[in-house]
Design an enzyme around this catalytic site. Structure first.
Site, short mmCIF file in Angstrom:
data_model
loop_
_atom_site.label_atom_id
_atom_site.label_comp_id
_atom_site.label_asym_id
_atom_site.label_seq_id
_atom_site.Cartn_x
_atom_site.Cartn_y
_atom_site.Cartn_z
N SER A 132 0.75 -1.10 -0.16
CA SER A 132 -0.14 0.05 -0.14
C SER A 132 0.71 1.02 -0.17
O SER A 132 1.81 1.31 0.45
CB SER A 132 -1.02 0.20 1.38
OG SER A 132 -1.56 1.34 1.43
N TYR A 145 -2.89 -0.66 9.73
CA TYR A 145 -2.66 -0.85 8.34
C TYR A 145 -1.24 -0.35 8.02
O TYR A 145 -0.70 -1.12 7.17
CB TYR A 145 -3.63 -0.15 7.46
CG TYR A 145 -3.84 -0.53 6.04
CD1 TYR A 145 -4.43 -1.80 5.83
CD2 TYR A 145 -3.39 0.34 5.10
CE1 TYR A 145 -4.44 -2.33 4.55
CE2 TYR A 145 -3.59 -0.32 3.66
CZ TYR A 145 -4.17 -1.66 3.56
OH TYR A 145 -4.39 -1.96 2.31
N LYS A 149 1.67 -2.91 6.52
CA LYS A 149 2.19 -2.93 5.26
C LYS A 149 3.39 -2.70 5.17
O LYS A 149 4.34 -2.95 4.31
CB LYS A 149 1.17 -1.86 4.34
CG LYS A 149 -0.20 -2.46 4.06
CD LYS A 149 -0.08 -3.63 3.53
CE LYS A 149 -1.39 -4.10 2.91
NZ LYS A 149 -1.64 -5.14 2.04
#
Length: 284
Positions: A132, A145, A149
């Site tokens: 991401s 998140y 990532k």
């Protein structure tokens, strides 16, 4: 750069029932690749067969990967695409939402890759990790998140050092794509509106296919020209990136975009307290 055909290549895709996964399976099949997916819910009779597997279960992953490789008759390409999101402010203690993101976004990819490596080493194949943009340019209120990532990228880097002489290792960095992965964040009142510019899923799939067919496995692949710029700023001018994120966040806070989000309450209160301070009252 001359490309390599996907025709006849044997591909395993994780998260095959999700937004990216379904589009990837269709695009790979259209390019005459042979594809098997892994996902929590099996779809064995689809055009792209999906084997059921809980990727967070250390005992289930090796058996599922073996079954997929046996079905394909070998393995040329692994696409670690499975991922989950959810709100997770960094100022709050980690909860089940955080643990699940670390399990799925990092450890599931690690387990799957380790299980697939013997087959990939035999064919001198490739691994593609779908990370991401937040791995490079983190955003507030989504700490799990971004952390998961960024950790996934660190794992890919370590893997490249260990097996890169025999297996190509690439990381693709999408931005925000409209998909159910953002539902829980939006429901918590923490929409990425105005923070991350959406891009079409077709562009992400095209970037993954370019990565898979490149003559040499590229290290890092952005999905858009804007993404390349954002990644360059995040990596080479992190202080500037911080200022840009803070400015965008301040505008959202001033507009009241996060007033109804309980998880952002601390940030909202701090912002309003800072706004009330004046040179006369001091800022000590």
């Amino acid at each position: 750069m001359s490309g390599r055909s996907l025709a006849g290549r044997r591909v395993l895709v994780t998260g095959a029932s999700g937004t990216f996964g379904r589009h990837l399976g269709a695009a790979l099949s259209a390019a005459d690749a042979r594809v098997v997916g892994l996902d929590l819910h099996a779809r064995p009779d689809d055009d792209v067969p999906v084997l059921g597997c809980d990727l967070t279960d250390p005992d289930a992953v090796p058996a599922a990967v073996r079954a997929a490789v046996d079905r394909l008759g070998g393995l040329d390409l692994l696409i670690n695409n499975a991922g989950v999101g959810g709100p997770a402010p960094a100022e709050l203690p980690p909860d089940e939402v955080v643990r699940r993101q670390l399990e799925v976004n990092l450890l599931a990819a690690w387990r799957t890759t380790a299980a697939a490596l013997p087959a990939l080493l035999t064919t001198r194949g490739r691994v593609i990790f779908v990370a991401s943009r937040m791995a490079v340019l983190p955003l507030p209120l989504a700490a799990a998140y971004g952390v998961s990532k960024r950790a996934l990228v660190a794992y890919a880097d370590a893997l490249r050092h260990e097996v890169g002489t025999h297996v190509g290792v690439s990381v693709v960095y999408p931005s925000m794509v409209a998909s159910p992965i953002h539902d829980s964040t939006a429901e918590a009142g923490l929409s990425l509106r105005g923070v991350s510019r959406p891009e079409p899923v077709e562009g992400v799939v095209a970037a993954i296919l370019r990565t898979a067919t490149a003559r040499r496995a590229p290290r890092d692949v952005s999905t858009t020209a804007r993404g390349r710029l954002e990644m360059a700023v995040g990596r080479h001018a992190p202080a500037l990136a911080d200022r840009l994120v803070r400015r965008t966040l301040a505008a959202r806070l001033a507009a009241g975009d996060l007033d109804a989000a309980p998880l952002a309450a601390g940030m909202v209160d701090r912002h309003r307290g800072a706004a009330r301070r004046t040179p006369e009252t001091g800022d000590r």
